[in-house]
Design a protein around this motif. Structure first.
Motif, PDB file in Angstrom:
ATOM      1  N   ALA A   1       0.619  -1.150   0.149  1.00 47.69           N
ATOM      2  CA  ALA A   1      -0.174   0.181  -0.031  1.00 47.69           C
ATOM      3  C   ALA A   1       0.977   1.195   0.081  1.00 47.69           C
ATOM      4  O   ALA A   1       1.628   1.413   0.908  1.00 47.69           O
ATOM      5  CB  ALA A   1      -0.981  -0.040   1.382  1.00 47.69           C
ATOM      6  N   ASP A   2       0.828   2.163  -1.044  1.00 49.40           N
ATOM      7  CA  ASP A   2       1.599   3.294  -1.187  1.00 49.40           C
ATOM      8  C   ASP A   2       2.797   3.180  -1.439  1.00 49.40           C
ATOM      9  O   ASP A   2       3.840   3.974  -1.028  1.00 49.40           O
ATOM     10  CB  ASP A   2       1.209   4.181   0.213  1.00 49.40           C
ATOM     11  N   THR A   3       3.377   2.127  -1.870  1.00 50.83           N
ATOM     12  CA  THR A   3       4.816   1.911  -2.465  1.00 50.83           C
ATOM     13  C   THR A   3       4.752   1.532  -3.567  1.00 50.83           C
ATOM     14  O   THR A   3       4.012   0.547  -4.132  1.00 50.83           O
ATOM     15  CB  THR A   3       5.423   1.000  -1.390  1.00 50.83           C
ATOM     16  N   PHE A   4       5.667   2.246  -4.696  1.00 49.45           N
ATOM     17  CA  PHE A   4       5.677   1.949  -5.830  1.00 49.45           C
ATOM     18  C   PHE A   4       7.040   1.695  -6.344  1.00 49.45           C
ATOM     19  O   PHE A   4       7.860   2.221  -5.967  1.00 49.45           O
ATOM     20  CB  PHE A   4       5.098   3.155  -6.689  1.00 49.45           C
ATOM     21  N   LYS A   5       6.878   0.836  -7.281  1.00 51.40           N
ATOM     22  CA  LYS A   5       8.625   0.241  -7.804  1.00 51.40           C
ATOM     23  C   LYS A   5       8.943   0.624  -9.357  1.00 51.40           C
ATOM     24  O   LYS A   5       8.020   0.347 -10.032  1.00 51.40           O
ATOM     25  CB  LYS A   5       8.598  -1.344  -7.405  1.00 51.40           C
ATOM     26  N   CYS A   6      10.156   1.171  -9.590  1.00 50.47           N
ATOM     27  CA  CYS A   6      10.492   1.137 -11.028  1.00 50.47           C
ATOM     28  C   CYS A   6      10.779  -0.094 -11.430  1.00 50.47           C
ATOM     29  O   CYS A   6      11.560  -0.923 -10.979  1.00 50.47           O
ATOM     30  CB  CYS A   6      11.564   2.126 -11.244  1.00 50.47           C
TER      31      CYS A   6
END
Length: 56
Positions: free
Chosen positions: A6-11
């Motif tokens: 939740a609320d963490t995004f990865k390149c």
């Protein structure tokens, strides 16, 4: 760019994680276009925030 927790995004290219979706998108766009990382964007990554060292 892939949402992790939740609320963490990865390149998806370099693997850095961000709390902000826009920063993750900027990272992924830069990585795919330049085949490198943008220091201004990576400075806002979760990994960068965990690795701040204070030298005396």
């Amino acid at each position: 760019m892939k949402e992790q927790q939740a609320d963490t995004f990865k390149c998806e290219i370099c693997g850095l994680h961000y709390n902000d979706k826009i920063d993750a998108q900027k990272c992924q766009e830069w990585c795919s276009k330049h085949n490198s990382c943008d220091l201004e964007v990576t400075a806002r990554s979760i990994e960068a925030s965990k690795s701040h060292h204070i030298f005396s």
